[in-house]
Write a protein that holds these residues in place. Sequence first.
Motif, PDB file in Angstrom:
ATOM      1  N   UNK A  33      -7.145 -11.654  10.409  1.00 36.83           N
ATOM      2  CA  UNK A  33      -6.886 -11.205   8.807  1.00 36.83           C
ATOM      3  C   UNK A  33      -8.074 -10.533   8.210  1.00 36.83           C
ATOM      4  N   UNK A  34      -9.315 -10.848   8.714  1.00 33.72           N
ATOM      5  CA  UNK A  34     -10.455 -10.214   8.314  1.00 33.72           C
ATOM      6  C   UNK A  34     -10.460  -8.815   8.939  1.00 33.72           C
ATOM      7  N   UNK A  35     -10.389  -8.712  10.362  1.00 36.34           N
ATOM      8  CA  UNK A  35     -10.331  -7.617  11.017  1.00 36.34           C
ATOM      9  C   UNK A  35      -9.554  -6.521  10.643  1.00 36.34           C
ATOM     10  N   UNK A  36      -8.214  -6.902  10.242  1.00 39.55           N
ATOM     11  CA  UNK A  36      -7.442  -5.834   9.573  1.00 39.55           C
ATOM     12  C   UNK A  36      -7.860  -5.108   8.331  1.00 39.55           C
ATOM     13  N   UNK A  37      -8.417  -5.750   7.414  1.00 34.79           N
ATOM     14  CA  UNK A  37      -8.948  -5.437   6.364  1.00 34.79           C
ATOM     15  C   UNK A  37     -10.016  -4.343   6.497  1.00 34.79           C
ATOM     16  N   UNK A  38     -11.132  -4.732   7.412  1.00 38.79           N
ATOM     17  CA  UNK A  38     -12.078  -3.924   7.839  1.00 38.79           C
ATOM     18  C   UNK A  38     -11.762  -2.789   8.467  1.00 38.79           C
ATOM     19  N   UNK A  39     -10.608  -2.579   9.418  1.00 39.79           N
ATOM     20  CA  UNK A  39     -10.300  -1.490  10.120  1.00 39.79           C
ATOM     21  C   UNK A  39      -9.394  -0.600   9.023  1.00 39.79           C
ATOM     22  N   UNK A  40      -8.751  -1.054   8.191  1.00 42.21           N
ATOM     23  CA  UNK A  40      -8.319  -0.246   7.132  1.00 42.21           C
ATOM     24  C   UNK A  40      -9.238   0.492   6.724  1.00 42.21           C
ATOM     25  N   UNK A  41     -10.354  -0.142   6.166  1.00 38.71           N
ATOM     26  CA  UNK A  41     -11.434   0.620   5.509  1.00 38.71           C
ATOM     27  C   UNK A  41     -11.816   1.830   6.225  1.00 38.71           C
ATOM     28  N   UNK A  42     -12.192   1.624   7.586  1.00 36.34           N
ATOM     29  CA  UNK A  42     -12.312   2.853   8.230  1.00 36.34           C
ATOM     30  C   UNK A  42     -11.348   3.873   8.391  1.00 36.34           C
ATOM     31  N   UNK A  43     -10.166   3.550   8.495  1.00 32.41           N
ATOM     32  CA  UNK A  43      -9.202   4.537   8.380  1.00 32.41           C
ATOM     33  C   UNK A  43      -9.125   5.359   6.929  1.00 32.41           C
ATOM     34  N   UNK A  44      -9.201   4.677   5.794  1.00 28.54           N
ATOM     35  CA  UNK A  44      -9.300   5.340   4.832  1.00 28.54           C
ATOM     36  C   UNK A  44     -10.619   6.156   4.356  1.00 28.54           C
ATOM     37  N   UNK A  45     -11.644   5.650   5.075  1.00 32.22           N
ATOM     38  CA  UNK A  45     -13.063   6.436   4.793  1.00 32.22           C
ATOM     39  C   UNK A  45     -12.725   7.726   5.515  1.00 32.22           C
ATOM     40  N   UNK A  46     -12.230   7.917   6.792  1.00 28.69           N
ATOM     41  CA  UNK A  46     -11.891   9.067   7.582  1.00 28.69           C
ATOM     42  C   UNK A  46     -10.830   9.972   6.781  1.00 28.69           C
ATOM     43  N   UNK A  47     -10.046   9.332   6.164  1.00 31.40           N
ATOM     44  CA  UNK A  47      -8.918  10.034   5.269  1.00 31.40           C
ATOM     45  C   UNK A  47      -9.348  10.991   4.186  1.00 31.40           C
ATOM     46  N   UNK A  48     -10.400  10.070   3.693  1.00 32.42           N
ATOM     47  CA  UNK A  48     -11.076  10.618   2.338  1.00 32.42           C
ATOM     48  C   UNK A  48     -12.192  11.910   2.910  1.00 32.42           C
ATOM     49  N   UNK A  49     -12.807  11.497   3.841  1.00 29.80           N
ATOM     50  CA  UNK A  49     -13.740  12.236   4.253  1.00 29.80           C
ATOM     51  C   UNK A  49     -13.026  13.693   4.546  1.00 29.80           C
ATOM     52  N   UNK A  50     -11.999  13.580   5.309  1.00 31.10           N
ATOM     53  CA  UNK A  50     -11.240  14.833   5.931  1.00 31.10           C
ATOM     54  C   UNK A  50     -10.731  15.468   4.572  1.00 31.10           C
TER      55      UNK A  50
END
Length: 593
Positions: free
Chosen positions: A381-398
Amino acid sequence: MGRKVILATCSLNQWALDFDGNLERILRSKPIMHHNVRYNCRVIFLNGKILLIRPKMLLDTVPFGDCILSTKDTCIGSEMCAELWNPRSPHVDMGLDGVEIFTNSSASYHELRKADHRVNLVKSATMKSGGIYMFANQKGCDGDRLYYDGCATVAINGDIVAQGRQFSLDDVEVVTAILDLEDVRSYKGEHCHPHVPCHRVKLDFSLSDCEDVYLPTHQPIEWQFHTPEEEISLGPACWLWDYLRRSGQAGFLLPLSGGVDSSSTACIVYSMCVLVCQAVRDGNTQVLEDVQRVVNDGSYTPRDPRELCRRIFTTCYMASENSSEGTRNRAKDLASQIGSSHMNLNIDMAVKGMLGIFSMVTGKCPQFRANGGSTRENLALQNVQARIRMILAYLFAQLSQWAEGKPGGLLVLGSANVDESLTGYFTKYDCSSADINPIGGISKTDLKSFLQYCVEQFQLTALKSIMAAPPTAELEPLTDGQVSQTDESDMGMTYSELSVIGRLRKISKCGPYSMFCKLIHTWREALSPLQVAAKVKHFFQMYSVNRHKMTTVTPSYHAESYGPDDNRFDLRPFLYNTRWSWQFRAIDNQVGI
């Protein structure tokens, strides 16, 4: 006959495989002796004629070799790069054989607290038997994890007389000195020892001039060393600027959590903006041209670091139901003070969506430990939060530039420190996964000192509350609205303890037992041998279990010799000149285009 010589050495910001750009920077430097390093060789020219091809003797086995140049008035020898660090440096024998001027074309990279070691080596090269030492060094990001930190130097008889800057945005820096060869001869005095004579190439040429009696000579200076905090502020900032301007991107995006690590990355970007504005004020036309290209505005002139930060730096606080108001406010306050374009968003909808898919397939609903779940459920449950943050970071960067009608994308910055990498205290493919990481080679202890420096240097008072708060991942449920999870309790040791362990593991090459034998003495005032044993075992368990994470770790600025990045010695650069101007032109010539 004259006896004074005008000497020049330099630092060039060269880039692997950028042949056109590298040639242009070499021509701009215009040193007294042109040099070109190819196949670990130094080529020495005089008036268009090659005098000597000098290989790096400690690495190469070649049919051509070492020799010295004898002019009418002096004798010149060369050594290359790491030969200065070798216990049998070539300058020793050359000095005993009468060489008065030594040259060294180097590629010495920055590490925290390393500059004094390099300066002492340059000084000691001429301290024992006299002479003049000219140290030229690479500078800038060469397309990989290293930052070459310049410091072109001229020394005579153990004293520094000319010093180049360690950190700057200038692509070319030339350092000159006027020195008297008679000072060298007087110093040498009776330093006469048995030696092997060097092969000589005799030249009908003189470095000095009969009119040089009126030239004032350079006097010894005291080397001005940067503090470690200043090094963190300047080195990674210069590295980031080189990466940004050469990558063709429009800026940076950073997930800003309000903690020490991400705040340190944000402060380094702000320091970069300070350096850029200062360089433009100082008349650096290359920096101005680069920043105009980055912001896609040919009329733009950066004057205020906060305003430049707003144009090229986006910060993003990604809240969840486990986030506290404290971290949210700290991130917002710091973003306001450095001027970044700041966003607040909530990831709970995405987390629920991901867990909903899992529950629909398995019929199971994982729970946090605080709600009765197992350790495996809690970690997932901790990891799914952390990994979603990575996906969103790249989405907004792009797409954030696109959403505002602007061209280009943003580079995602990471903010995992060296100690977390050692223990694997991060989620694989979370926000530690980024394009580059300016603090990945820096310890937590040094980062805290750096933030205190930023409070004083840049008046970033928002950092005070960030430093006072306990480090936390905020991935587990809050207790009465307050953070209950801390990094050090999760890791089972403090960050200061990790710094000691990291140095023993890498620099002292300690395994568990030898580390234990050292630490029972180092920590004897605070811990019993049993407690030391528990910490050493715990560290090596975490280290071995999580070592696989290093194979995908974000490329980080190399700042510590105990860094665990196992890609560190992959010598292929990961930042290329995408235009490949020289290479593509050669292809075109071959096919007749």
